[in-house]
Design a protein around this motif. Structure first.
Motif, short mmCIF file in Angstrom:
data_model
loop_
_atom_site.label_atom_id
_atom_site.label_comp_id
_atom_site.label_asym_id
_atom_site.label_seq_id
_atom_site.Cartn_x
_atom_site.Cartn_y
_atom_site.Cartn_z
N GLY A 77 -5.86 -12.64 -0.86
CA GLY A 77 -4.96 -11.66 -1.46
C GLY A 77 -4.98 -10.36 -0.68
O GLY A 77 -3.94 -9.74 -0.44
N TYR A 78 -6.18 -9.95 -0.28
CA TYR A 78 -6.34 -8.72 0.51
C TYR A 78 -5.58 -8.84 1.84
O TYR A 78 -4.86 -7.92 2.24
CB TYR A 78 -7.82 -8.48 0.76
CG TYR A 78 -8.15 -7.17 1.46
CD1 TYR A 78 -8.51 -6.05 0.74
CD2 TYR A 78 -8.10 -7.07 2.86
CE1 TYR A 78 -8.82 -4.85 1.38
CE2 TYR A 78 -8.41 -5.89 3.50
CZ TYR A 78 -8.77 -4.77 2.76
OH TYR A 78 -9.05 -3.58 3.40
N LEU A 79 -5.74 -9.97 2.50
CA LEU A 79 -5.04 -10.20 3.76
C LEU A 79 -3.52 -10.07 3.58
O LEU A 79 -2.83 -9.46 4.40
CB LEU A 79 -5.36 -11.59 4.31
CG LEU A 79 -6.79 -11.83 4.81
CD1 LEU A 79 -7.03 -13.32 5.02
CD2 LEU A 79 -7.04 -11.06 6.11
N VAL A 103 1.95 -4.34 4.25
CA VAL A 103 2.12 -2.90 4.50
C VAL A 103 2.17 -2.61 6.00
O VAL A 103 3.01 -1.83 6.46
CB VAL A 103 1.00 -2.09 3.82
CG1 VAL A 103 1.05 -0.63 4.25
CG2 VAL A 103 1.13 -2.19 2.30
N VAL A 104 1.31 -3.27 6.77
CA VAL A 104 1.35 -3.10 8.23
C VAL A 104 2.70 -3.56 8.77
O VAL A 104 3.23 -2.97 9.73
CB VAL A 104 0.20 -3.87 8.90
CG1 VAL A 104 0.39 -3.89 10.43
CG2 VAL A 104 -1.14 -3.25 8.56
N GLY A 164 -5.69 -4.57 -0.55
CA GLY A 164 -5.29 -4.69 0.84
C GLY A 164 -4.14 -3.75 1.17
O GLY A 164 -4.14 -3.09 2.23
N ALA A 165 -3.17 -3.66 0.27
CA ALA A 165 -2.03 -2.75 0.48
C ALA A 165 -2.51 -1.31 0.52
O ALA A 165 -2.07 -0.51 1.36
CB ALA A 165 -1.01 -2.94 -0.64
N ASN A 166 -3.43 -0.96 -0.37
CA ASN A 166 -3.96 0.40 -0.42
C ASN A 166 -4.68 0.76 0.88
O ASN A 166 -4.45 1.83 1.46
CB ASN A 166 -4.93 0.51 -1.60
CG ASN A 166 -5.48 1.92 -1.77
OD1 ASN A 166 -4.82 2.80 -2.31
ND2 ASN A 166 -6.71 2.14 -1.31
N ASP A 167 -5.53 -0.15 1.36
CA ASP A 167 -6.32 0.13 2.56
C ASP A 167 -5.45 0.18 3.81
O ASP A 167 -5.71 0.97 4.73
CB ASP A 167 -7.42 -0.90 2.72
CG ASP A 167 -8.51 -0.77 1.66
OD1 ASP A 167 -8.40 0.15 0.81
OD2 ASP A 167 -9.44 -1.58 1.66
N ALA A 168 -4.41 -0.65 3.86
CA ALA A 168 -3.51 -0.60 5.01
C ALA A 168 -2.78 0.74 5.08
O ALA A 168 -2.63 1.32 6.16
CB ALA A 168 -2.50 -1.75 4.92
#
Length: 358
Positions: free
Chosen positions: A146-148, A154-155, A182-186
């Motif tokens: 899910g994180y990926l 986003v990237v 994952g979206a937040n960290d990207a």
């Protein structure tokens, strides 16, 4: 006339005996019990079956799948009974719905090996848990894939995202929690402004292709959502139908769903076949890995995004993916799990504005 009748009777009896012998000879050493979905659901059932089937074909082992009459523990036990009576030595069950059934079956059939994907055996009240030496339970780190998916989206340039889960069970929640993190960290790594990523988030409460799920997804797309991660079996078909009408994007789940719709840009995948075959190899080597549940994720290469050969990323590259996957595999990135939570608004999401839809 009597002589002719006697000859006919003998022939009939012989044919009946041959037919009965043929029926008795039909045994299937490997068995899979489907969940409430179909064997060709392009999701959990199909991925699990393909793993068993491919192993069986390669090693010339008889195999069969059995579909229960309904979604109930009694029906699952009945299907297991049928598989065992038909010669099964190993029974594979895909999904948390089988947890209680395997809890019962492991004692009922101590000589039969069970591979349980996405769950651990327990009783109906979740009070007693037991994993016998004849049970190999596999739990996936869905928060990893899910994180990926969220990071890649986003990237790749998406700023308005959606998450449409099925039933709010742990696996579905972990997919969603990983996705929003994952979206937040990207967004953070790209240097975007806080709150710049919008995510609509919902659990449909089922795993079905319904007008309600299609209408919900259509509404999100109309309101500006660009891509929806659909993690709910055939709920994904509803989302894909809405995406096709709106010319928007979808991220699939469990297996590579690129063939399902041109709107699927990638899929968050579990190594269903990988773990089924791992269990089968152990069984035939005399080292069945039963007795304890295992959790597998990026570190075991048991989760991933779909191959780039079938994905439709615009800017997210293989190099980006490899670097991100390595950080998950070595523990540099550790996404939060659901921990019995269903609402991801409890997570620290500085760069994401999340709307949780009841």
């Amino acid at each position: 006339m009597k002589k002719l009748f006697s000859i006919v009777l003998v022939v009939v009896l012989l044919l009946s005996m041959l037919s009965l012998a043929g029926c008795q000879a039909k045994t299937y050493e490997l068995a899979m019990i489907t969940d409430i979905g179909d064997i060709d659901d392009k999701s959990f059932n199909q991925g699990t079956w393909e793993g068993l089937r491919d192993y069986a074909v390669e090693h010339k082992i008889t195999h069969k799948y059995y579909k229960p009459t309904e979604a109930s523990t009694d029906a699952y036990i009945a299907a297991i009974d049928l598989a065992v009576s038909s010669g099964a030595k190993v029974v594979v069950t895909p999904g948390f719905l089988f947890e209680e059934a395997i809890y019962i079956a492991q004692d009922k059939y101590p000589e039969i090996m069970f591979i349980l994907l996405d769950g651990v055996p327990h009783d109906a009240n979740y009070e007693n848990f037991k994993t016998g030496p004849n049970v190999f339970p596999v739990v996936y780190a869905e928060e990893h894939c899910g994180y990926l998916a969220g990071y890649a989206a986003v990237v790749d340039g998406y700023r308005n995202l959606g998450y449409q889960g099925g039933m709010a069970v742990p696996a579905v929640c972990r997919y969603g929690f990983g996705y929003v993190q994952g979206a937040n960290d990207a967004a953070r790594d790209l240097g975007l402004a806080k709150g710049s990523i919008k995510i609509m988030y919902n659990y449909s409460g089922d795993f079905a292709d319904t007008p309600a799920s299609q209408t919900r997804a259509a509404g999100w797309y109309q309101a500006g959502t660009e891509v929806i991660f659909a993690a709910g079996g055939k709920v994904g078909n509803s989302v894909m139908s809405a995406a096709e009408a709106a010319n928007k994007a979808v991220i699939g789940v469990d297996v590579d769903q690129s063939a399902e719709s041109p709107t699927v840009i990638s899929s968050a995948m579990k190594g269903l076949a990988t773990m089924v075959q791992y269990g089968l190899k152990g069984f035939y080597a005399g080292k069945f890995p039963g007795g304890e549940a295992v959790t597998v994720g990026a570190e075991s290469n048991a989760v991933s995004l779909a191959p780039f050969t079938t994905s439709k990323w615009k800017t997210f590259s293989q190099a980006d993916y490899d670097a991100l996957f390595a950080k998950l595999a070595n523990g540099t990135i550790v996404p939060e799990k659901d921990l019995d939570r269903t609402n991801p608004t409890e997570l620290k999401l500085d760069y994401v504005k999340l709307t949780f839809v009841e």
